[in-house]
Design a protein around this motif. Structure first.
Motif, short mmCIF file in Angstrom:
data_model
loop_
_atom_site.label_atom_id
_atom_site.label_comp_id
_atom_site.label_asym_id
_atom_site.label_seq_id
_atom_site.Cartn_x
_atom_site.Cartn_y
_atom_site.Cartn_z
N LEU A 115 0.85 -1.19 0.00
CA LEU A 115 0.00 0.00 0.00
C LEU A 115 0.89 1.24 0.00
O LEU A 115 2.04 1.19 0.42
CB LEU A 115 -0.92 0.00 1.22
CG LEU A 115 -1.96 -1.12 1.23
CD1 LEU A 115 -2.64 -1.20 2.58
CD2 LEU A 115 -2.99 -0.91 0.13
N HIS A 143 -3.77 8.34 5.14
CA HIS A 143 -5.23 8.55 5.09
C HIS A 143 -5.92 7.65 6.11
O HIS A 143 -6.82 8.10 6.84
CB HIS A 143 -5.75 8.28 3.68
CG HIS A 143 -7.21 8.45 3.55
ND1 HIS A 143 -7.85 9.66 3.72
CD2 HIS A 143 -8.20 7.55 3.29
CE1 HIS A 143 -9.15 9.50 3.56
NE2 HIS A 143 -9.38 8.23 3.30
N TYR A 144 -5.52 6.40 6.19
CA TYR A 144 -6.11 5.48 7.16
C TYR A 144 -5.91 5.99 8.58
O TYR A 144 -6.79 5.85 9.43
CB TYR A 144 -5.52 4.08 7.02
CG TYR A 144 -5.97 3.31 5.80
CD1 TYR A 144 -6.93 3.80 4.92
CD2 TYR A 144 -5.42 2.07 5.52
CE1 TYR A 144 -7.32 3.07 3.81
CE2 TYR A 144 -5.82 1.33 4.41
CZ TYR A 144 -6.76 1.84 3.55
OH TYR A 144 -7.15 1.11 2.46
N THR A 202 -1.89 6.25 1.34
CA THR A 202 -3.02 5.47 1.85
C THR A 202 -2.90 5.25 3.35
O THR A 202 -3.89 5.41 4.08
CB THR A 202 -3.10 4.12 1.11
OG1 THR A 202 -3.38 4.36 -0.27
CG2 THR A 202 -4.18 3.22 1.71
#
Length: 129
Positions: free
Chosen positions: A24, A31-32, A28
């Motif tokens: 990933l 963002h998580y 990402t």
């Protein structure tokens, strides 16, 4: 060290290493973190995110939900259920919710299988021309 795709040493890792291990992007992962889906277990003195083997395992669970079309909200719900069951293994409401999620995953997998079968048929038709 890694065992079957999971980190087995106790050394925390920074975001770049976790991104590389899981496939990933760093974006990402950030963002998580921002939305609370996967928060780092700690931060270094310099403020860098630090992740553990449990974080990696959790992230791989999230990643495996993506091809089945789960939304970020649904992923968060599954993680809440998993966490709740870890704290209260006998919670029948959580166990029932996990069973519902499992049934839904089976349905989604079957839908993907049918799509793959259709794609295979399409490729065979193209190859026969």
């Amino acid at each position: 060290m890694r065992d079957g795709g999971y980190m087995t040493d106790a050394r925390p890792m920074q975001i770049g290493e976790l991104a590389e291990r899981t496939g990933l992007s760093i974006r990402t992962l950030r963002h998580y973190d921002e939305i609370g889906l996967l928060r780092p277990s700690a931060r270094s003195e310099g403020g860098f995110r630090l992740y553990t083997a449990d974080d990696e395992s959790r992230l791989l669970l999230i990643r495996r939900m993506k091809p089945l079309g789960y939304s970020l909200e649904q992923m968060g719900e599954l993680l809440e259920v998993v966490d709740g069951l870890a704290e209260a293994p006998g919670d029948s409401a959580l166990a029932a919710r996990l069973a519902d999620i499992r049934d839904e995953a089976h349905r989604r997998r079957e839908d993907l299988r049918r799509q793959l079968d259709a794609a295979d048929e399409f490729v065979r038709q193209l190859e026969s021309r």
